[in-house]
Design a protein around this motif. Structure first.
Motif, PDB file in Angstrom:
ATOM      1  N   PRO A 151      16.485   3.475  -0.873  1.00 28.89           N
ATOM      2  CA  PRO A 151      16.895   3.528   0.529  1.00 28.89           C
ATOM      3  C   PRO A 151      16.908   4.904   1.169  1.00 28.89           C
ATOM      4  CG  PRO A 151      18.794   3.198  -0.900  1.00 28.89           C
ATOM      5  CD  PRO A 151      17.590   3.063  -1.768  1.00 28.89           C
ATOM      6  N   GLU A 152      16.834   5.969   0.378  1.00 28.64           N
ATOM      7  CA  GLU A 152      17.018   7.303   0.943  1.00 28.64           C
ATOM      8  C   GLU A 152      15.810   7.824   1.698  1.00 28.64           C
ATOM      9  OE1 GLU A 152      17.958  11.369  -1.280  1.00 28.64           O
ATOM     10  OE2 GLU A 152      19.554   9.901  -1.477  1.00 28.64           O
ATOM     11  N   GLU A 153      14.613   7.269   1.412  1.00 24.37           N
ATOM     12  CA  GLU A 153      13.415   7.841   2.014  1.00 24.37           C
ATOM     13  C   GLU A 153      12.476   6.740   2.494  1.00 24.37           C
ATOM     14  OE1 GLU A 153      11.167  11.017   3.361  1.00 24.37           O
ATOM     15  OE2 GLU A 153      13.146  10.974   2.482  1.00 24.37           O
ATOM     16  N   TYR A 154      12.577   6.390   3.759  1.00 25.65           N
ATOM     17  CA  TYR A 154      11.678   5.402   4.330  1.00 25.65           C
ATOM     18  C   TYR A 154      10.505   6.123   4.981  1.00 25.65           C
ATOM     19  CZ  TYR A 154      15.040   1.713   3.564  1.00 25.65           C
ATOM     20  OH  TYR A 154      15.873   0.810   2.973  1.00 25.65           O
ATOM     21  N   PRO A 155       9.303   5.553   4.864  1.00 30.94           N
ATOM     22  CA  PRO A 155       8.147   6.203   5.466  1.00 30.94           C
ATOM     23  C   PRO A 155       8.226   6.225   6.975  1.00 30.94           C
ATOM     24  CG  PRO A 155       7.557   4.039   4.649  1.00 30.94           C
ATOM     25  CD  PRO A 155       8.948   4.310   4.177  1.00 30.94           C
ATOM     26  N   LEU A 156       7.641   7.252   7.564  1.00 34.89           N
ATOM     27  CA  LEU A 156       7.631   7.400   9.006  1.00 34.89           C
ATOM     28  C   LEU A 156       6.472   6.646   9.624  1.00 34.89           C
ATOM     29  CD1 LEU A 156       8.276  11.245   9.121  1.00 34.89           C
ATOM     30  CD2 LEU A 156       9.967   9.413   9.222  1.00 34.89           C
ATOM     31  N   THR A 157       6.649   6.185  10.835  1.00 37.60           N
ATOM     32  CA  THR A 157       5.569   5.507  11.552  1.00 37.60           C
ATOM     33  C   THR A 157       4.731   6.546  12.271  1.00 37.60           C
ATOM     34  OG1 THR A 157       6.926   3.542  11.875  1.00 37.60           O
ATOM     35  CG2 THR A 157       5.032   3.805  13.317  1.00 37.60           C
ATOM     36  N   GLN A 158       3.425   6.514  12.050  1.00 39.07           N
ATOM     37  CA  GLN A 158       2.508   7.437  12.692  1.00 39.07           C
ATOM     38  C   GLN A 158       1.322   6.650  13.223  1.00 39.07           C
ATOM     39  OE1 GLN A 158       1.680  10.078   9.316  1.00 39.07           O
ATOM     40  NE2 GLN A 158       2.731  11.699  10.420  1.00 39.07           N
ATOM     41  N   PRO A 159       0.676   7.154  14.258  1.00 43.70           N
ATOM     42  CA  PRO A 159      -0.523   6.463  14.743  1.00 43.70           C
ATOM     43  C   PRO A 159      -1.635   6.507  13.713  1.00 43.70           C
ATOM     44  CG  PRO A 159      -0.267   8.605  15.814  1.00 43.70           C
ATOM     45  CD  PRO A 159       0.991   8.356  15.049  1.00 43.70           C
ATOM     46  N   ILE A 160      -2.399   5.434  13.628  1.00 42.99           N
ATOM     47  CA  ILE A 160      -3.514   5.339  12.688  1.00 42.99           C
ATOM     48  C   ILE A 160      -4.804   5.609  13.444  1.00 42.99           C
ATOM     49  CG2 ILE A 160      -4.801   3.781  11.179  1.00 42.99           C
ATOM     50  CD1 ILE A 160      -2.115   2.342  10.660  1.00 42.99           C
ATOM     51  N   ASP A 211       2.260  10.068  -0.344  1.00 39.12           N
ATOM     52  CA  ASP A 211       1.030  10.063   0.446  1.00 39.12           C
ATOM     53  C   ASP A 211       1.365  10.484   1.867  1.00 39.12           C
ATOM     54  OD1 ASP A 211      -1.640   9.283   1.530  1.00 39.12           O
ATOM     55  OD2 ASP A 211      -1.816   8.252  -0.394  1.00 39.12           O
ATOM     56  N   ASP A 212       0.351  10.984   2.579  1.00 40.68           N
ATOM     57  CA  ASP A 212       0.567  11.335   3.986  1.00 40.68           C
ATOM     58  C   ASP A 212      -0.333  10.546   4.921  1.00 40.68           C
ATOM     59  OD1 ASP A 212      -1.840  12.522   3.411  1.00 40.68           O
ATOM     60  OD2 ASP A 212      -1.259  14.549   4.015  1.00 40.68           O
ATOM     61  N   ASP A 213      -1.023   9.527   4.398  1.00 37.21           N
ATOM     62  CA  ASP A 213      -1.855   8.659   5.229  1.00 37.21           C
ATOM     63  C   ASP A 213      -0.948   7.634   5.913  1.00 37.21           C
ATOM     64  OD1 ASP A 213      -3.437   6.203   5.888  1.00 37.21           O
ATOM     65  OD2 ASP A 213      -5.093   7.400   5.104  1.00 37.21           O
ATOM     66  N   PRO A 214      -0.962   7.546   7.255  1.00 40.82           N
ATOM     67  CA  PRO A 214      -0.037   6.643   7.951  1.00 40.82           C
ATOM     68  C   PRO A 214      -0.205   5.178   7.586  1.00 40.82           C
ATOM     69  CG  PRO A 214      -1.680   7.541   9.459  1.00 40.82           C
ATOM     70  CD  PRO A 214      -1.792   8.315   8.191  1.00 40.82           C
ATOM     71  N   MET A 215      -1.434   4.756   7.271  1.00 40.24           N
ATOM     72  CA  MET A 215      -1.641   3.359   6.906  1.00 40.24           C
ATOM     73  C   MET A 215      -1.043   3.069   5.527  1.00 40.24           C
ATOM     74  SD  MET A 215      -5.132   1.221   7.383  1.00 40.24           S
ATOM     75  CE  MET A 215      -5.171  -0.572   7.240  1.00 40.24           C
ATOM     76  N   GLY A 247      -2.473   6.168  -2.267  1.00 42.74           N
ATOM     77  CA  GLY A 247      -3.441   5.280  -1.630  1.00 42.74           C
ATOM     78  C   GLY A 247      -2.844   3.943  -1.225  1.00 42.74           C
ATOM     79  N   LEU A 248      -3.703   3.074  -0.704  1.00 35.63           N
ATOM     80  CA  LEU A 248      -3.253   1.782  -0.207  1.00 35.63           C
ATOM     81  C   LEU A 248      -2.886   0.846  -1.348  1.00 35.63           C
ATOM     82  CD1 LEU A 248      -5.883   1.489   2.600  1.00 35.63           C
ATOM     83  CD2 LEU A 248      -3.421   1.203   2.972  1.00 35.63           C
ATOM     84  N   PRO A 249      -1.797   0.087  -1.185  1.00 35.96           N
ATOM     85  CA  PRO A 249      -1.426  -0.872  -2.229  1.00 35.96           C
ATOM     86  C   PRO A 249      -2.518  -1.918  -2.416  1.00 35.96           C
ATOM     87  CG  PRO A 249       0.357  -0.586  -0.635  1.00 35.96           C
ATOM     88  CD  PRO A 249      -0.858   0.071  -0.055  1.00 35.96           C
ATOM     89  N   THR A 250      -2.805  -2.215  -3.658  1.00 27.51           N
ATOM     90  CA  THR A 250      -3.756  -3.264  -3.989  1.00 27.51           C
ATOM     91  C   THR A 250      -3.163  -4.044  -5.152  1.00 27.51           C
ATOM     92  OG1 THR A 250      -6.053  -3.718  -4.599  1.00 27.51           O
ATOM     93  CG2 THR A 250      -5.069  -1.728  -5.509  1.00 27.51           C
ATOM     94  N   ALA A 299     -13.006   8.107   9.493  1.00 28.63           N
ATOM     95  CA  ALA A 299     -12.907   7.502   8.169  1.00 28.63           C
ATOM     96  C   ALA A 299     -11.767   8.132   7.369  1.00 28.63           C
ATOM     97  CB  ALA A 299     -14.224   7.653   7.422  1.00 28.63           C
ATOM     98  N   SER A 300     -11.141   7.317   6.565  1.00 32.53           N
ATOM     99  CA  SER A 300     -10.068   7.763   5.679  1.00 32.53           C
ATOM    100  C   SER A 300     -10.498   7.517   4.240  1.00 32.53           C
ATOM    101  CB  SER A 300      -8.783   6.965   5.987  1.00 32.53           C
ATOM    102  OG  SER A 300      -7.943   6.875   4.867  1.00 32.53           O
ATOM    103  N   ALA A 301     -10.299   8.503   3.375  1.00 37.38           N
ATOM    104  CA  ALA A 301     -10.666   8.330   1.968  1.00 37.38           C
ATOM    105  C   ALA A 301      -9.905   7.164   1.346  1.00 37.38           C
ATOM    106  CB  ALA A 301     -10.394   9.623   1.200  1.00 37.38           C
ATOM    107  N   ALA A 302      -8.622   6.997   1.729  1.00 35.23           N
ATOM    108  CA  ALA A 302      -7.827   5.890   1.185  1.00 35.23           C
ATOM    109  C   ALA A 302      -8.390   4.546   1.612  1.00 35.23           C
ATOM    110  CB  ALA A 302      -6.371   6.023   1.639  1.00 35.23           C
ATOM    111  N   ARG A 303      -8.788   4.446   2.878  1.00 39.72           N
ATOM    112  CA  ARG A 303      -9.324   3.160   3.363  1.00 39.72           C
ATOM    113  C   ARG A 303     -10.727   2.920   2.823  1.00 39.72           C
ATOM    114  NH1 ARG A 303      -7.451   5.040   8.701  1.00 39.72           N
ATOM    115  NH2 ARG A 303      -9.644   5.048   9.300  1.00 39.72           N
ATOM    116  N   MET A 304     -11.519   3.960   2.630  1.00 43.65           N
ATOM    117  CA  MET A 304     -12.837   3.796   2.020  1.00 43.65           C
ATOM    118  C   MET A 304     -12.685   3.293   0.587  1.00 43.65           C
ATOM    119  SD  MET A 304     -14.877   7.179   3.411  1.00 43.65           S
ATOM    120  CE  MET A 304     -16.361   6.830   2.441  1.00 43.65           C
ATOM    121  N   TYR A 305     -11.742   3.834  -0.140  1.00 46.24           N
ATOM    122  CA  TYR A 305     -11.477   3.385  -1.503  1.00 46.24           C
ATOM    123  C   TYR A 305     -11.060   1.923  -1.496  1.00 46.24           C
ATOM    124  CZ  TYR A 305      -9.446   3.585  -6.248  1.00 46.24           C
ATOM    125  OH  TYR A 305      -9.145   3.372  -7.564  1.00 46.24           O
ATOM    126  N   ASP A 306     -10.237   1.560  -0.534  1.00 46.49           N
ATOM    127  CA  ASP A 306      -9.815   0.165  -0.397  1.00 46.49           C
ATOM    128  C   ASP A 306     -11.029  -0.742  -0.184  1.00 46.49           C
ATOM    129  OD1 ASP A 306      -7.674  -1.971   0.275  1.00 46.49           O
ATOM    130  OD2 ASP A 306      -8.942  -1.970   2.066  1.00 46.49           O
TER     131      ASP A 306
END
Length: 272
Positions: free
Chosen positions: A3-12, A107-111, A83-86, A17-24
């Motif tokens: 509970p101490e660290e929730y991710p922040l909402t950022q614009p996507i 991670d620092d990727d907003p998605m 990276g993105l959960p899979t 292209a994002s390396a994380a989304r390309m990997y996905d």
């Protein structure tokens, strides 16, 4: 989620292209956009084995986490550039063996952050930290209390260091690994693999493409010897530093004539 660290909402940014989304996409995921798919098609034209390499890398991640929990008693993980959960993420593999395993995804990727918040909010032995993987002191401060750094911790850098450029300061990949190693006391483990190639044309072609596609959110495809330098002063576990398909495989790895010749994921695990 812790509970101490929730991710922040950022614009996507759906136009870069994002390396994380390309990997996905290469893993047949659905969390990607047209710009990512287009960049992957260009990547496959330069390095046709990219999709196979992505799957090989994912298999390595799952295998190494299982081995560290079962054979080395590791129950704390820092997953840098997660990276993105899979399917079969670090916490799923580790907690299936030991439900008390704790996993901090960094991670620092907003998605990535948005999906982490959605999927992990009910798991109190995981946390998602919004941070640049190079911000070691910040990461230690924010995970302290969740991660006990007096006990063994495994730091994961799975297929992410090629996203970081070379530099003359402590943000250089080799300096980052050495800095994190100093924080892992009491039998910690370092897990590193990155894309490497012996072919200068592949190294340069992929590097140029990814820098352009991601607007310079990319580093460099390197050589095996450069990755070996990351492990300076550490003792690598058997079988040493290898094409990750050869790292304690569950099944017989493919023979040389059936392996990619353009590039591979290369690395291993070291005891600190």
């Amino acid at each position: 989620m812790y509970p101490e660290e929730y991710p922040l909402t950022q614009p996507i940014d759906v136009h870069t292209a994002s390396a994380a989304r390309m990997y996905d996409f290469l893993l047949a995921g659905v969390n990607n956009y047209a710009v990512d798919r287009a960049a992957c098609q260009e990547l496959l034209a330069i390095a046709p084995s990219a999709q196979r390499i992505a799957r090989t890398n994912r298999d390595f991640l799952q295998r190494v986490v299982r081995v560290l929990v079962e054979d080395y008693g590791i129950d704390q993980f820092l997953d840098h550039g997660s990276g993105l959960p899979t399917q079969e993420n670090v916490h799923q593999i580790a907690q299936r063996i030991n439900p008390q395993c704790k996993v901090a995804y960094i991670d620092d990727d907003p998605m990535v952050l948005a999906h982490g918040r959605t999927q992990l909010h009910e798991n109190h032995n995981t946390m998602v930290l919004h941070a640049d993987m190079r911000s070691t002191q910040h990461i230690v401060e924010k995970t302290e209390g969740f991660i006990d750094f007096r006990r063994p911790v495994a730091a994961l850098f799975i297929s992410v260091l090629h996203c970081l450029p070379d530099s003359d300061d402590d943000s250089d990949p080799a300096a980052l690994i050495q800095r994190v190693a100093k924080e892992l006391k009491g039998g910690g483990l370092m897990v590193v693999c990155q894309l490497v190639s012996e072919d200068p044309a592949v190294r340069q072609g992929v590097t140029d493409l990814m820098r352009q596609a991601t607007k310079n959110h990319w580093g460099r495809v390197r050589t095996p010897e450069e990755v070996r330098g990351y492990f300076s002063g550490m003792t690598t576990l058997d079988p040493g530093l290898v094409d990750v398909v050869d790292w304690r495989p569950d099944i017989e790895p493919p023979p040389p004539h059936l392996r990619p010749t353009d590039w591979v994921e290369w690395g291993g695990v070291a005891q600190l």
